[in-house]
Design a protein around this motif. Structure first.
Motif, short mmCIF file in Angstrom:
data_model
loop_
_atom_site.label_atom_id
_atom_site.label_comp_id
_atom_site.label_asym_id
_atom_site.label_seq_id
_atom_site.Cartn_x
_atom_site.Cartn_y
_atom_site.Cartn_z
N SER A 241 3.34 140.17 35.23
CA SER A 241 3.17 141.44 35.93
C SER A 241 3.64 141.41 37.36
N THR A 242 4.02 140.25 37.88
CA THR A 242 4.43 140.16 39.27
C THR A 242 5.89 140.60 39.37
N PRO A 243 6.14 141.66 40.13
CA PRO A 243 7.51 142.14 40.27
C PRO A 243 8.34 141.17 41.09
N SER A 244 9.58 141.01 40.71
CA SER A 244 10.46 140.13 41.49
C SER A 244 10.97 140.89 42.70
N LYS A 245 11.21 140.16 43.77
CA LYS A 245 11.73 140.78 45.00
C LYS A 245 13.23 140.54 45.04
N ASN A 246 14.00 141.59 44.79
CA ASN A 246 15.46 141.50 44.83
C ASN A 246 15.99 142.45 45.85
N TYR B 43 -6.81 147.21 35.93
CA TYR B 43 -6.14 147.77 37.11
C TYR B 43 -5.09 148.82 36.74
N GLU B 44 -4.34 148.57 35.69
CA GLU B 44 -3.26 149.49 35.34
C GLU B 44 -3.76 150.87 34.90
N TYR B 45 -5.00 150.94 34.45
CA TYR B 45 -5.53 152.23 33.99
C TYR B 45 -5.71 153.23 35.12
N VAL B 46 -5.91 152.75 36.33
CA VAL B 46 -6.11 153.65 37.46
C VAL B 46 -4.88 154.52 37.66
N GLY B 47 -3.70 153.91 37.64
CA GLY B 47 -2.47 154.67 37.82
C GLY B 47 -2.26 155.69 36.72
N VAL C 198 -0.47 155.10 50.23
CA VAL C 198 0.62 156.04 50.49
C VAL C 198 0.95 156.06 51.98
N ALA C 199 -0.07 155.98 52.82
CA ALA C 199 0.15 155.98 54.27
C ALA C 199 0.90 154.73 54.74
N ARG C 200 0.88 153.69 53.93
CA ARG C 200 1.53 152.42 54.30
C ARG C 200 2.83 152.17 53.53
N LEU C 201 3.37 153.17 52.89
CA LEU C 201 4.58 152.97 52.11
C LEU C 201 5.74 152.44 52.95
N ASP C 202 5.78 152.79 54.21
CA ASP C 202 6.85 152.31 55.07
C ASP C 202 6.47 151.04 55.84
N GLN C 203 5.31 150.47 55.48
CA GLN C 203 4.83 149.23 56.10
C GLN C 203 4.47 148.26 54.97
N GLU C 204 5.50 147.71 54.33
CA GLU C 204 5.28 146.93 53.12
C GLU C 204 4.31 145.77 53.32
N ASP C 205 4.38 145.11 54.47
CA ASP C 205 3.48 143.98 54.70
C ASP C 205 2.02 144.43 54.73
N LYS C 206 1.76 145.57 55.35
CA LYS C 206 0.39 146.09 55.39
C LYS C 206 -0.06 146.58 54.03
N LEU C 207 0.84 147.20 53.29
CA LEU C 207 0.51 147.67 51.95
C LEU C 207 0.19 146.48 51.04
N GLU C 208 1.01 145.43 51.14
CA GLU C 208 0.76 144.25 50.32
C GLU C 208 -0.57 143.60 50.68
N ALA D 106 0.00 144.72 40.32
CA ALA D 106 0.53 143.35 40.33
C ALA D 106 0.05 142.60 41.57
N THR D 107 0.03 143.26 42.70
CA THR D 107 -0.41 142.63 43.95
C THR D 107 -1.91 142.36 43.90
N MET D 108 -2.65 143.29 43.35
CA MET D 108 -4.09 143.06 43.19
C MET D 108 -4.36 141.88 42.26
N ARG D 109 -3.58 141.76 41.19
CA ARG D 109 -3.75 140.63 40.28
C ARG D 109 -3.50 139.31 41.02
N ARG D 110 -2.47 139.27 41.86
CA ARG D 110 -2.22 138.06 42.64
C ARG D 110 -3.42 137.74 43.52
N GLY D 111 -3.98 138.75 44.16
CA GLY D 111 -5.16 138.54 44.99
C GLY D 111 -6.34 138.05 44.17
N PHE D 112 -6.55 138.65 43.01
CA PHE D 112 -7.65 138.25 42.13
C PHE D 112 -7.52 136.79 41.74
#
Length: 119
Positions: free
Chosen positions: A114-119, A50-54, A20-30, A86-92
């Motif tokens: 599960s990977t969201p597209s960037k539009n 992973y999806e169960y946490v949310g 949440v603290a990095r919501l305005d810093q997408e690169d750091k959040l990713e 989705a980002t965690m899955r990519r890392g995994f």
């Protein structure tokens, strides 16, 4: 409740706070979520969980916020957790490939779906 489960819960909450603290810093959040996914490969914690946490977070927080919980708030949290998972899955799967275990067909499909597209 086990000490290990309690410790994991605290780490999850810390990760959510950092996210949440990095919501305005997408690169750091990713980077944060991607590295966590890589670590989860090393811990042998498969992406299917992973999806169960949310879902669990939303179910826990919603009653506390009462009338402050709106459809917009819910959608925002759902979007954040979908992105993080989705980002965690990519890392995994990146770590899995790096480790030489390769990707199974089902792993590739799950990651691609599960990977969201960037539009």
């Amino acid at each position: 409740m086990s000490k290990e489960l309690q410790a994991h819960g605290l780490r999850v909450m810390s990760f959510i706070e950092k996210s949440v603290a990095r919501l305005d810093q997408e690169d750091k959040l990713e980077q944060l979520a991607f590295e966590l996914g890589r670590n989860h490969f090393r811990y042998k914690a498969p992406p299917k969980y992973y999806e169960y946490v949310g879902t669990q977070f939303i179910q826990a927080v919603q009653p506390i916020l009462k009338e402050h919980w709106t459809p917009e708030v819910e959608k925002a949290w759902q979007s954040l957790f979908k992105y993080l998972a989705a980002t965690m899955r990519r890392g995994f799967f990146t770590e899995e490939k790096t480790a030489g275990t390769g990707k199974s067909l089902s792993s590739r499909k799950a990651c691609a779906e599960s990977t969201p597209s960037k539009n």
